[in-house]
Design a protein around this motif. Structure first.
Motif, short mmCIF file in Angstrom:
data_model
loop_
_atom_site.label_atom_id
_atom_site.label_comp_id
_atom_site.label_asym_id
_atom_site.label_seq_id
_atom_site.Cartn_x
_atom_site.Cartn_y
_atom_site.Cartn_z
N ALA A 240 0.84 -1.20 0.00
CA ALA A 240 0.00 0.00 0.00
C ALA A 240 0.87 1.25 0.00
O ALA A 240 0.55 2.24 -0.70
N ALA A 241 1.96 1.23 0.76
CA ALA A 241 2.84 2.39 0.83
C ALA A 241 3.56 2.62 -0.49
O ALA A 241 3.74 3.77 -0.93
N VAL A 242 3.99 1.54 -1.15
CA VAL A 242 4.65 1.68 -2.45
C VAL A 242 3.66 2.20 -3.49
O VAL A 242 4.00 3.05 -4.33
N SER A 243 2.43 1.72 -3.44
CA SER A 243 1.40 2.21 -4.36
C SER A 243 1.13 3.70 -4.13
O SER A 243 0.98 4.47 -5.09
N ALA A 244 1.09 4.12 -2.87
CA ALA A 244 0.89 5.53 -2.54
C ALA A 244 2.07 6.37 -3.03
O ALA A 244 1.89 7.50 -3.50
N PHE A 245 3.27 5.84 -2.95
CA PHE A 245 4.45 6.54 -3.43
C PHE A 245 4.36 6.76 -4.94
O PHE A 245 4.67 7.84 -5.45
N ARG A 246 3.92 5.74 -5.69
CA ARG A 246 3.81 5.85 -7.14
C ARG A 246 2.72 6.83 -7.56
O ARG A 246 2.83 7.48 -8.60
N GLY A 247 1.65 6.92 -6.78
CA GLY A 247 0.54 7.77 -7.17
C GLY A 247 -0.12 7.25 -8.43
O GLY A 247 -0.54 6.10 -8.50
N SER A 248 -0.18 8.10 -9.46
CA SER A 248 -0.83 7.72 -10.71
C SER A 248 0.11 6.97 -11.66
O SER A 248 -0.33 6.54 -12.73
N VAL A 249 1.36 6.80 -11.28
CA VAL A 249 2.32 6.11 -12.14
C VAL A 249 2.09 4.61 -12.04
O VAL A 249 2.12 4.03 -10.94
N PRO A 250 1.85 3.93 -13.16
CA PRO A 250 1.60 2.48 -13.09
C PRO A 250 2.87 1.71 -12.79
O PRO A 250 3.99 2.21 -13.01
#
Length: 272
Positions: A240-250
């Protein structure tokens, strides 16, 4: 040979690996599993739209239910080349499933998996054997990302490396450089409730919307805020934290996380 793969859906039921069971693969998966002396959690996400990725993971239990092994590898490319590598890794792990010492396993993988004769693929791997009676962990890192280690004694996260000052000697067990390879075998003591978080480079090489890479320092910073009560909680939180770091970047690569937590069975009064 058909490599065992789990379904993508995660359930509340925690399956226990049977003696001589070897479980894993490179398909989409998310589930918890009980290994000898360890509670485990796995998330394997191949880069879409491929149903199979270059990340390979395997979990196993020995014939007496006291030795657990985990292998996490990253093979360059996708498709049949990776499937062939998965079969070779599966076969080697099955052959050495009862051996706590990983020397013979690493020598075999050095010839058949890590260094492909056709030089068409390159693989990195992290392999560890855990002896549940003592809590001792043997590991070999073959060019892979260093796992994160949460130590209850210090309440701190750090990277588990061969150069760790916490390495220990074990009587009659060959440690250090494995003859015939460029890899080493290291031993550490894992205490009850300690966590080991293994991952592939799709995690630490994630980019945010400004083009900044997470990196190992960023991943360690994320780890310091992870819940530590269970393997599953830590694994889900890091994703979840890595996904939040990426934001809209797939995501730009396969992403696999394997989390292990040492568990000690409580014996009943008067029991052995």
């Amino acid at each position: 040979m058909r490599v065992t793969c789990m379904l993508a859906e995660e359930t509340d039921e925690v399956p226990r690996l049977a003696c001589l069971e070897l479980r894993g693969g490179n398909h989409l998966a998310a589930y918890s599993a009980a290994l000898p002396g360890l509670a485990g959690w796995v998330s394997c996400h191949p880069l879409r739209p491929s149903p199979r990725g270059g990340d390979l993971y395997f979990l196993s239990a020995c014939s007496h239910g006291v030795i657990a092994r985990v292998a996490l590898a990253d093979v360059a490319g996708h498709g049949e080349g990776v499937s062939s590598a998965a079969v070779r890794l599966h076969a080697a792990l099955k052959e050495h499933i009862d051996e706590w010492d990983q020397s013979a396993l690493i020598r075999q993988l050095n010839d058949t998996f890590l260094q492909n004769a056709q030089k068409a693929r390159f693989a990195t791997a992290f392999l560890a054997s855990f002896y549940s009676d003592s809590g001792e962990l043997l590991f070999t890192n073959a060019g892979h990302m260093p796992p994160l280690w949460y130590r209850v004694a210090t309440r701190e996260w750090s990277f588990l490396r061969e150069s760790t000052p916490l390495s220990k000697e074990i009587v009659d067990l060959p440690l250090g450089l494995i003859p015939g390879t460029s890899y080493s075998q290291t031993a550490v003591q894992v205490d009850p409730d300690d966590l080991l978080l293994l991952y592939t480079d799709g995690i630490n090489e994630s980019f945010d919307e400004s083009g900044e890479q997470l990196g190992l320092d960023g991943l360690l910073s994320i780890a310091r805020d992870l819940p530590t009560e269970s393997a599953g909680a830590a694994g889900k939180a890091v994703l979840a934290a890595v996904s939040a770091f990426r934001g809209s970047v797939p995501a730009a690569d396969d992403e696999t996380v394997v989390v292990l937590q040492r568990r000690v069975l409580q014996r009943r009064a008067g029991g052995r």
